[in-house]
Design a protein around this motif. Structure first.
Motif, PDB file in Angstrom:
ATOM      1  N   ILE A 173      20.421 -19.625  -9.384  1.00 43.24           N
ATOM      2  CA  ILE A 173      20.932 -18.163  -8.450  1.00 43.24           C
ATOM      3  C   ILE A 173      22.097 -19.152  -7.226  1.00 43.24           C
ATOM      4  CG2 ILE A 173      19.109 -17.364  -6.553  1.00 43.24           C
ATOM      5  CD1 ILE A 173      16.161 -17.899  -8.915  1.00 43.24           C
ATOM      6  N   THR A 174      21.452 -20.324  -6.805  1.00 43.65           N
ATOM      7  CA  THR A 174      22.104 -20.408  -5.696  1.00 43.65           C
ATOM      8  C   THR A 174      24.338 -20.585  -5.774  1.00 43.65           C
ATOM      9  OG1 THR A 174      22.192 -23.098  -5.861  1.00 43.65           O
ATOM     10  CG2 THR A 174      20.114 -22.025  -4.712  1.00 43.65           C
ATOM     11  N   THR A 175      23.770 -20.520  -7.431  1.00 40.36           N
ATOM     12  CA  THR A 175      25.691 -21.142  -7.785  1.00 40.36           C
ATOM     13  C   THR A 175      25.642 -18.930  -8.428  1.00 40.36           C
ATOM     14  OG1 THR A 175      24.658 -21.819  -9.798  1.00 40.36           O
ATOM     15  CG2 THR A 175      25.462 -23.311  -8.128  1.00 40.36           C
ATOM     16  N   ASN A 176      24.986 -18.226  -7.957  1.00 42.78           N
ATOM     17  CA  ASN A 176      25.250 -17.133  -8.311  1.00 42.78           C
ATOM     18  C   ASN A 176      25.421 -17.077  -9.836  1.00 42.78           C
ATOM     19  OD1 ASN A 176      25.614 -15.814  -6.195  1.00 42.78           O
ATOM     20  ND2 ASN A 176      27.527 -16.674  -5.897  1.00 42.78           N
ATOM     21  N   PHE A 190      29.837 -10.138 -16.375  1.00 37.61           N
ATOM     22  CA  PHE A 190      29.138 -10.984 -15.566  1.00 37.61           C
ATOM     23  C   PHE A 190      29.127 -12.282 -16.426  1.00 37.61           C
ATOM     24  CE2 PHE A 190      26.056  -7.456 -14.490  1.00 37.61           C
ATOM     25  CZ  PHE A 190      25.954  -7.983 -13.352  1.00 37.61           C
ATOM     26  N   GLY A 191      30.421 -12.301 -18.168  1.00 38.81           N
ATOM     27  CA  GLY A 191      31.293 -13.159 -18.355  1.00 38.81           C
ATOM     28  C   GLY A 191      30.985 -12.627 -19.639  1.00 38.81           C
ATOM     29  N   ARG A 192      31.328 -13.510 -20.745  1.00 38.29           N
ATOM     30  CA  ARG A 192      31.118 -12.748 -22.577  1.00 38.29           C
ATOM     31  C   ARG A 192      29.999 -13.302 -22.907  1.00 38.29           C
ATOM     32  NH1 ARG A 192      35.588 -13.492 -25.296  1.00 38.29           N
ATOM     33  NH2 ARG A 192      35.637 -15.241 -26.638  1.00 38.29           N
ATOM     34  N   HIS A 260      25.768 -16.266 -17.369  1.00 38.85           N
ATOM     35  CA  HIS A 260      24.728 -15.261 -16.265  1.00 38.85           C
ATOM     36  C   HIS A 260      24.259 -15.258 -16.773  1.00 38.85           C
ATOM     37  CE1 HIS A 260      24.751 -13.938 -11.683  1.00 38.85           C
ATOM     38  NE2 HIS A 260      23.709 -12.913 -13.509  1.00 38.85           N
ATOM     39  N   CYS A 261      23.165 -14.349 -16.132  1.00 39.04           N
ATOM     40  CA  CYS A 261      21.638 -14.935 -16.739  1.00 39.04           C
ATOM     41  C   CYS A 261      20.576 -13.501 -15.059  1.00 39.04           C
ATOM     42  CB  CYS A 261      20.291 -16.450 -16.176  1.00 39.04           C
ATOM     43  SG  CYS A 261      18.578 -15.806 -16.534  1.00 39.04           S
ATOM     44  N   ILE A 262      20.428 -12.708 -16.811  1.00 34.65           N
ATOM     45  CA  ILE A 262      19.608 -11.471 -15.475  1.00 34.65           C
ATOM     46  C   ILE A 262      18.417 -11.635 -15.297  1.00 34.65           C
ATOM     47  CG2 ILE A 262      19.335  -9.064 -15.222  1.00 34.65           C
ATOM     48  CD1 ILE A 262      22.186  -8.948 -16.162  1.00 34.65           C
ATOM     49  N   LEU A 263      16.918 -11.766 -14.466  1.00 38.16           N
ATOM     50  CA  LEU A 263      15.450 -12.267 -14.937  1.00 38.16           C
ATOM     51  C   LEU A 263      15.636 -10.589 -14.172  1.00 38.16           C
ATOM     52  CD1 LEU A 263      15.783 -15.155 -11.935  1.00 38.16           C
ATOM     53  CD2 LEU A 263      15.479 -15.037 -14.703  1.00 38.16           C
TER      54      LEU A 263
END
Length: 488
Positions: A173-176, A190-192, A260-263
């Motif tokens: 989270i702190t590193t986005n 968000f990336g691949r 990336h992770c979406i919570l």
């Protein structure tokens, strides 16, 4: 436990916190009482935003946390004849699963139709509320400190993100590398390889939407069996996040190179205007007996009579009501039923049998524990889920309100229950009709003759969905609408 005493003062001052769907329902019923119309009750709602609508009123994700988690592609996950207020249906020809903007327009129309706007102060936030001797002292963002006899808490519970406690997630989270779905609006760069955590409606929507925009989507749902469908993967609960982009899941599976992770992990109950003397934050103590204090476990508010009125000893039970805290229910009709019950309890506090209500709370806790809720957190999460009980609950509230003689004892209709039970079938069929550009034909003119037209249309759609599963009959219901008397 403090008993509710009937209020014999000539004026009752009622404060409603918020102007979302629940607040509008209670404003409607309060303003229609003889008490309000004769001037013996006064009602005012405070809304921090400039419009009604609550979660349905869009806003960019610039606040921390965002004002609403509303994402661009959101549609209702319930058909609107089931979801809408029972006394104010959506307009004729409305798509069966409308987009969020349609719901917002509907709520604005409801507020206008029942003349609720004069009862709301916009751009005003309730900053503090506390019980002092015989009234609620409410401080608002203008600096005013006001006195009220009753509060209705309807500030919503989709604002403060719930972030699971998983090793390594804080670093992401702190590193986005991770963000909560409250900030999600549309697929971005968000990336691949994207991980979506959460099996609720938002998690499913976002994971499905991401499939068309990134190379690989991993959908993490607690307890699910790992499956791979090309570049779409389903995994169980994440157990650890590593700094190098790896994630360990249930069953020992590790996924690498996640961008990336979406919570989509839900939200916490948040009542920032109350202090610890009014409601304590933390796990509910073991019971019986019921604790003397009201608790916010972050998953539920406990203990509440009729899921509304706080069974505690610091202020009158019927001096405050907490609306629409239940999960997996039909929210707008629940709000209507709760609003009717609130009117009854505010008008006649002695009508609430506190001993009986306390026994019912304890019985539900025992039942949930027997069903497997073995920890305080599990019990708290289970308490808020009332999917199976919601119909009897609505009937009970209607019956309680009707005992006053001021309103009829209505009951939930059979078709509401059936359409709710088939909501996934209906939504899947509706999405297919939208893809084929046929959906508007199905709803054109429906509703002009009343709610029964919507009921008949939904039954036709169910038959269409079931026929579509049989080879050679995929389009029978749609191609031959005249046989069903359909307007589709």
């Amino acid at each position: 436990m403090m008993n509710c005493q009937a209020n014999h003062t000539p004026s009752k001052r009622i404060c409603v916190i918020g102007a979302g769907a629940a607040s509008l329902a209670v404003l409607k019923y309060l303003s229609q009482t003889s008490y309000f119309q004769s001037g013996s009750w006064s009602v005012i709602a405070y809304e921090s935003r400039s419009k009604v609508g609550g979660i349905w009123c869009p806003a960019p994700p610039t606040d921390n946390p965002p004002l609403t988690p509303l994402y661009d592609s959101l549609t209702t996950n319930l058909p609107h004849p089931v979801m809408g207020y029972t006394e104010y249906p959506f307009p004729p020809s409305t798509p069966l699963f409308p987009v969020a903007a349609t719901v917002q327009t509907y709520l604005e129309s409801y507020a206008s139709h029942f003349n609720l706007i004069p009862l709301i102060r916009f751009n005003v936030t309730v900053t503090h509320a506390t019980w002092i001797r015989n009234h609620w002292r409410v401080t608002i963002s203008t600096g005013e400190a006001l006195e009220f006899d009753n509060l209705v808490v309807a500030n919503g519970h989709y604002r403060l993100p719930n972030v699971p406690d998983i090793p390594g997630l804080d670093h992401w989270i702190t590193t986005n590398m991770a963000s909560h779905s409250a900030w999600y609006r549309r697929p971005l760069e968000f990336g691949r390889k994207i991980l979506v955590v959460g099996g609720g409606p938002s998690g499913k929507d976002i994971a499905g939407e991401m499939r068309n925009h990134v190379r690989t989507v991993i959908h993490s749902v607690s307890g699910s069996v790992s499956q791979d469908d090309g570049l779409f993967k389903q995994r169980g609960r994440p157990l650890r996040f590593y700094d190098d982009g790896r994630v360990l899941f249930e069953q020992g599976i590790i996924e690498e190179n996640i961008d990336h992770c979406i919570l989509a992990t839900g939200f916490q109950m948040d009542l920032p205007f109350f202090d610890d003397d009014t409601i304590r934050i933390g796990n509910v103590p073991l019971h019986p007996p019921l604790p003397p204090d009201l608790y916010n476990s972050r998953y539920h508010i406990f203990p509440l009579a009729k899921y509304l009125f706080p069974l505690q000893s610091h202020y009158p039970v019927c001096s405050v009501a907490f609306m629409t805290l239940l999960y997996r229910v039909v929210p707008f009709p629940i709000a209507e039923a709760q609003a009717r019950a609130i009117v009854r309890a505010f008008a006649d506090p002695a009508s609430l049998d506190l001993e009986q209500e306390a026994d019912r709370v304890l019985s539900r806790s025992r039942a949930l524990i027997a069903a497997g809720a073995s920890s305080p957190v599990q019990l708290a999460k289970a308490w808020r889920v009332c999917e199976a009980e919601q119909w009897d609950y609505r009937d009970e509230l209607f019956a309680y309100a009707a005992e006053s003689g001021d309103c009829p004892a209505t009951k939930v209709t059979a078709w509401e229950k059936e359409m709710y039970a088939n909501k996934f079938i209906l939504r899947t069929a509706w999405v297919e009709l939208e893809k084929e550009n046929e959906s508007q034909r199905w709803v054109e003119g429906i509703g002009e003759g009343g709610i029964q037209e919507w009921v008949e249309m939904m039954y036709r759609l169910l038959r269409y969905a079931r026929d579509s599963e049989e080879p050679g009959e995929q389009r029978r219901e749609f191609n031959e609408p005249s046989r069903q008397g359909s307007k589709a």
